[in-house]
Design a protein around this motif. Sequence first.
Motif, PDB file in Angstrom:
ATOM      1  N   LEU D  11       0.822  -1.209   0.000  1.00  0.00           N
ATOM      2  CA  LEU D  11       0.000   0.000   0.000  1.00  0.00           C
ATOM      3  C   LEU D  11       0.859   1.264   0.000  1.00  0.00           C
ATOM      4  O   LEU D  11       0.655   2.173   0.801  1.00  0.00           O
ATOM      5  CB  LEU D  11      -0.958  -0.004   1.189  1.00  0.00           C
ATOM      6  CG  LEU D  11      -2.299  -0.698   0.992  1.00  0.00           C
ATOM      7  CD1 LEU D  11      -3.234  -0.393   2.157  1.00  0.00           C
ATOM      8  CD2 LEU D  11      -2.959  -0.254  -0.307  1.00  0.00           C
ATOM      9  N   GLY D  12       1.842   1.284  -0.850  1.00  0.00           N
ATOM     10  CA  GLY D  12       2.574   2.519  -1.095  1.00  0.00           C
ATOM     11  C   GLY D  12       1.673   3.447  -1.899  1.00  0.00           C
ATOM     12  O   GLY D  12       0.479   3.215  -2.025  1.00  0.00           O
ATOM     13  N   ARG D  13       2.271   4.484  -2.524  1.00  0.00           N
ATOM     14  CA  ARG D  13       1.400   5.455  -3.188  1.00  0.00           C
ATOM     15  C   ARG D  13       0.647   4.846  -4.357  1.00  0.00           C
ATOM     16  O   ARG D  13      -0.515   5.147  -4.575  1.00  0.00           O
ATOM     17  CB  ARG D  13       2.185   6.695  -3.609  1.00  0.00           C
ATOM     18  CG  ARG D  13       3.355   6.425  -4.509  1.00  0.00           C
ATOM     19  CD  ARG D  13       4.168   7.708  -4.726  1.00  0.00           C
ATOM     20  NE  ARG D  13       5.243   7.438  -5.665  1.00  0.00           N
ATOM     21  CZ  ARG D  13       6.165   8.321  -6.024  1.00  0.00           C
ATOM     22  NH1 ARG D  13       6.145   9.534  -5.502  1.00  0.00           N
ATOM     23  NH2 ARG D  13       7.099   8.001  -6.891  1.00  0.00           N
ATOM     24  N   LYS D  16      -2.156   2.483  -3.033  1.00  0.00           N
ATOM     25  CA  LYS D  16      -3.319   3.226  -2.548  1.00  0.00           C
ATOM     26  C   LYS D  16      -4.219   3.662  -3.699  1.00  0.00           C
ATOM     27  O   LYS D  16      -5.447   3.677  -3.584  1.00  0.00           O
ATOM     28  CB  LYS D  16      -2.861   4.447  -1.751  1.00  0.00           C
ATOM     29  CG  LYS D  16      -2.503   4.091  -0.316  1.00  0.00           C
ATOM     30  CD  LYS D  16      -1.981   5.313   0.435  1.00  0.00           C
ATOM     31  CE  LYS D  16      -1.475   4.897   1.809  1.00  0.00           C
ATOM     32  NZ  LYS D  16      -0.415   5.788   2.294  1.00  0.00           N
ATOM     33  N   ASP D  35       0.705  -5.105   4.020  1.00  0.00           N
ATOM     34  CA  ASP D  35       1.811  -4.169   3.807  1.00  0.00           C
ATOM     35  C   ASP D  35       2.677  -4.253   5.057  1.00  0.00           C
ATOM     36  O   ASP D  35       2.157  -4.353   6.174  1.00  0.00           O
ATOM     37  CB  ASP D  35       1.281  -2.741   3.611  1.00  0.00           C
ATOM     38  CG  ASP D  35       2.385  -1.799   3.164  1.00  0.00           C
ATOM     39  OD1 ASP D  35       2.419  -1.435   1.964  1.00  0.00           O
ATOM     40  OD2 ASP D  35       3.236  -1.427   4.011  1.00  0.00           O
ATOM     41  N   SER D  40       0.404   1.962   6.766  1.00  0.00           N
ATOM     42  CA  SER D  40      -0.383   1.539   5.611  1.00  0.00           C
ATOM     43  C   SER D  40      -1.495   0.586   6.036  1.00  0.00           C
ATOM     44  O   SER D  40      -2.616   0.642   5.502  1.00  0.00           O
ATOM     45  CB  SER D  40       0.526   0.861   4.581  1.00  0.00           C
ATOM     46  OG  SER D  40       1.497   1.774   4.120  1.00  0.00           O
ATOM     47  N   TYR D  43      -4.270   2.602   7.384  1.00  0.00           N
ATOM     48  CA  TYR D  43      -4.995   3.234   6.263  1.00  0.00           C
ATOM     49  C   TYR D  43      -6.092   2.305   5.766  1.00  0.00           C
ATOM     50  O   TYR D  43      -7.237   2.725   5.540  1.00  0.00           O
ATOM     51  CB  TYR D  43      -3.990   3.539   5.146  1.00  0.00           C
ATOM     52  CG  TYR D  43      -4.592   4.160   3.898  1.00  0.00           C
ATOM     53  CD1 TYR D  43      -4.748   5.538   3.789  1.00  0.00           C
ATOM     54  CD2 TYR D  43      -4.985   3.362   2.827  1.00  0.00           C
ATOM     55  CE1 TYR D  43      -5.298   6.107   2.642  1.00  0.00           C
ATOM     56  CE2 TYR D  43      -5.533   3.921   1.683  1.00  0.00           C
ATOM     57  CZ  TYR D  43      -5.684   5.287   1.592  1.00  0.00           C
ATOM     58  OH  TYR D  43      -6.223   5.848   0.461  1.00  0.00           O
TER      59      TYR D  43
END
Lengths: 334, 334, 334, 334
Positions: D11-13, D16, D35, D40, D43
């Motif tokens: 779930l990096g940029r 996401k 993750d 993350s 999130y």
Amino acid sequence: MEKLRFAVAGLGRIGKIHLDNLLHMDNVKVVAVTDPQQKSMQYAKDLGIPTVATYEDLLGYPEVDAIIICTPTDTHADYVEKAAIAGKHVFCEKPLDLNLKRVVEVLEIVEKTKINLMIGFNRRFDPEFTKVKDAVKSGQVGEPHLVKITSRDPGAPPVSYIEQSGGLFLDMTIHDFDMARFVVGKEVNEVYAKGAVLVDEAIGKAGDIDTAIVTLTYVDGTMAVIDNSREAAYGYDQRVEVFGSEGMVQGNNNLLNNHRLYNKDGIHGALPLHFFLERYAQAYKTEMQSFVDTLTGDCDIPVGGEDGLLSLKIGLAAKKSLQENRPVKLEEIK
Amino acid sequence: MEKLRFAVAGLGRIGKIHLDNLLHMDNVKVVAVTDPQQKSMQYAKDLGIPTVATYEDLLGYPEVDAIIICTPTDTHADYVEKAAIAGKHVFCEKPLDLNLKRVVEVLEIVEKTKINLMIGFNRRFDPEFTKVKDAVKSGQVGEPHLVKITSRDPGAPPVSYIEQSGGLFLDMTIHDFDMARFVVGKEVNEVYAKGAVLVDEAIGKAGDIDTAIVTLTYVDGTMAVIDNSREAAYGYDQRVEVFGSEGMVQGNNNLLNNHRLYNKDGIHGALPLHFFLERYAQAYKTEMQSFVDTLTGDCDIPVGGEDGLLSLKIGLAAKKSLQENRPVKLEEIK
Amino acid sequence: MEKLRFAVAGLGRIGKIHLDNLLHMDNVKVVAVTDPQQKSMQYAKDLGIPTVATYEDLLGYPEVDAIIICTPTDTHADYVEKAAIAGKHVFCEKPLDLNLKRVVEVLEIVEKTKINLMIGFNRRFDPEFTKVKDAVKSGQVGEPHLVKITSRDPGAPPVSYIEQSGGLFLDMTIHDFDMARFVVGKEVNEVYAKGAVLVDEAIGKAGDIDTAIVTLTYVDGTMAVIDNSREAAYGYDQRVEVFGSEGMVQGNNNLLNNHRLYNKDGIHGALPLHFFLERYAQAYKTEMQSFVDTLTGDCDIPVGGEDGLLSLKIGLAAKKSLQENRPVKLEEIK
Amino acid sequence: MEKLRFAVAGLGRIGKIHLDNLLHMDNVKVVAVTDPQQKSMQYAKDLGIPTVATYEDLLGYPEVDAIIICTPTDTHADYVEKAAIAGKHVFCEKPLDLNLKRVVEVLEIVEKTKINLMIGFNRRFDPEFTKVKDAVKSGQVGEPHLVKITSRDPGAPPVSYIEQSGGLFLDMTIHDFDMARFVVGKEVNEVYAKGAVLVDEAIGKAGDIDTAIVTLTYVDGTMAVIDNSREAAYGYDQRVEVFGSEGMVQGNNNLLNNHRLYNKDGIHGALPLHFFLERYAQAYKTEMQSFVDTLTGDCDIPVGGEDGLLSLKIGLAAKKSLQENRPVKLEEIK
């Protein structure tokens, strides 16, 4: 961080957009929704949002901070009034009401109750037009002399809509009247409107026009001109130009894409974004963010009840000008 | 091939342009020139063109077919009249006269003498605007509904010029009035003009305005709007837009060049051609070619005395409208 | 003012353009012209310019300061040599010769005789490309890293022309090789050329290609890339882009006009100017003015014999690279 | 309607973004996420999505139909292999691996297990470039002759990233190699790459280049050229041009907005969208929708493992070409 608690009244297409934008904000929680249609209620339920049966239930829902009103126009005044009395902040789609007296009445209540009321003139938040506004405000075109607004819809609404909308000047040009005030930060003094029925005779039979040129004079003697059509074959045409002593700035259409095709017949490109919800998708986001920011104290109300009132006055002056074929001062409208 | 024999009256900057364009045509011979200034006479002599002392000498010069009149405005009516009586065809710079009665009088003589009279509305020959006209005429925008003309000068003329030119509407907007008629081929019925003094107070003191928005209504109820300024910081701004039932066509500014510079501050390009003689260089060529073609029978007169008369009437109606702040019918102008 | 006395050898289409431009200059007198064709001689006579039978007559014509050489390519070297020996300044259309040794030989004579020799790389004087050059020179894009040149002709020349022109790289890309040097003021070190026959098989049978991508490496390791086609369906495509550490600048096509037509199918505009004589009309004027200015001492020679030599070398390297499918250093070309 | 059950790894940029797009689809349910970072995971929890500790847990999660792999590059091959063996469909960010043999190995497993594997070449879904592709495919430019791709980043990544990314050709140009294949639907045969260190010497010290021009030859002899820079002062520059026998089509940059400011210095506009996640926001949406559509059988896999393999091969050929300064055939890369 404590979240702001929002309730949404009306889940038509614009209500859904505001809801979706709210759901993407960290400091907002949508606590309740109401809509007379079962399908819209289900839409909210699928998103895990509680639904209530009536607007009154919404007002009574525990700890609601703000109400988003996206119901039909004829409910706006009453709903804002009730929300104000209940001490809820309100974002209300334009217009507050077509009746000037009723608008004044509601605004007095809003003032007394000291709630925050924001009116949904979404175009103020469009990146094109905020860029124009910023350029003007920062002096990049010097003293503004002339404002030109082109606003043409891809297609006319049903005549049934026109019959109760107040007509071209009150349902469509009213956005441009607000833009004319917004973009140079000046008040309008006089209106001259010229119109014709060129798109659809049925519109004429319903007592309205579908094509117009409206000249506005600001209190300082500078001028704006708006041209409208209910139907542009090439789609949604939304442009603003401010000409001043040091230059000129234009906000232009947003195209479907920026490709260019060169062939023996010429150079070809894509049309403007056709649908207002696409054209102003970013504007709706920024608008709702802006309302949230007013509640957290991060900015003043960017479009208040007075703005709704003044655009309505200009619209009524335009109607009178068209009927009497003469310039009409705003002070004549009471 | 027998060459057409031309004489040129007046060798100011516009006279020189017409002369140069004539010298590049195979079927034309410039046989004589007159100008009160010694320097201008020398200019002609250097090109090997005979000079004569007066306009009357020009008319009397052997076998002149046509006269190009580029002298000051107050001589136009007399010179055209004399040329007509002498049986010479005439190309005359606009306007014929600022006095409506005098124009009518001269046109009657022109009609009786059956000479060809062409009026120098050069913009009709500009590639941008002929393209717009052609698109409209061939139905590419369907039925025209709205015409928009932007016409802004890079800088105001001296007040001394304005004092005798008839003012903004008669020396500048008159081109736009002609364009409004030309581009859709419709006659104007009513004029509403709104103006202000925003560029230079001295212009106001001279009884004129420097900024204006003029709404024209055509006989079929469709509309045009013109916006003018005596001074655009970014140069000469000349645009025309026709919106119709099937689309829209724009004639745009011609830039100094089409380069684009991208840097951290944005994307930058060149300004519009600043000087009208550059902007309309091609138009002047085509215009003069067009006049020559009327004499050889290859085309009808593209801009006749009646066109000059009608633009003058619209200009006078605009002046009256501005003074009385009301729409003025063209039939009021007599 | 004493006028410079010019003679023109060759009155084909390019010769006529130079002649016309010279005739518009105050400080120049065209004293004699020669051309093998009777029709061209008559053209000059009609303009009142003396004609002589041979190039040698031209050289011997009294008090000629400078010769404009617009004769076929295979005469260039001899004519320049003779003019140099006769002490006349020379403007010569490119290329001086297709044979490298012969070019070197002629340039040595030019150097000894100290005449001014200018080579007709007209594109250096085009307003688009001078704007690009100026932006680069003044540091507006920082240090130049990449140059991109697009150069496509509206249609292929006859195969008979290609057979004696030296082929794509020597008759067409040679302009782009010069542009690559001009626009950043750097010398080329290495060439890699890739080509194909995609337009017309007859071109392939004649031993040439009609489509190419050429990568140039400058001595400082920065790069340029050129793409060519003998036939662009949409006309004459001439673009230059320089990318650097601080930004990017583009010189773009010049369109027939800047109109835009919007209809339900999209937005449409005019094609690029189709014919090189139109596209570069202004460049030819500025070029000749520039040659005249070198003679009056107002500027240095902007494009000298060395520039012709270097572009020829790059062209020969490109041919070798194409044949051997490998990068070729300029030092290999002798 | 039964919903497709998705799991997201990483779930990096970019993870996401894929997650958000999946959450907006009616026929998709995101059932689990993993993750290594606690932030993350939180999130996901805030969105009401179950989290699991490891990739293996994800694979074992009940009834997962498809896995979205957005983890670091060095995990891609293993994760795809495991998913394939577990019978899960996979969307994997590019590249599968930097090692050609390992990629081939994984693709063999994918083929055996018959799962759907889609590689994240997001630019194929960008409205600009799909428009270009569609125009080419439908014959609007005739037979394609030349492809030009400009791809410049707003700023160089950290040298630490470059050291393990495979360098310019494998982390950045690889998108352009895929675009070159995609836009004309042809396979590449030969590569010639020229490069330089012009942006940052540290990149050179790390054994890479930051500026490049790469010529590709397709199997039919037509050509493409790509120009790259790690740093464009004016932002993210992404353009594609296809030139063919009947015309040319360009996909252009998307600007922050389309305003124009005219002042005495020129005409000014906004920069391209600076950040790739903004520039390709729509592309990411369409890409993920497209993956979902392949699973519901509404379309074939638009970018498969073979596409990843071929772009990697071109990238490796480019590296070899740069090192040896000669054109390299794809068949040399094994």
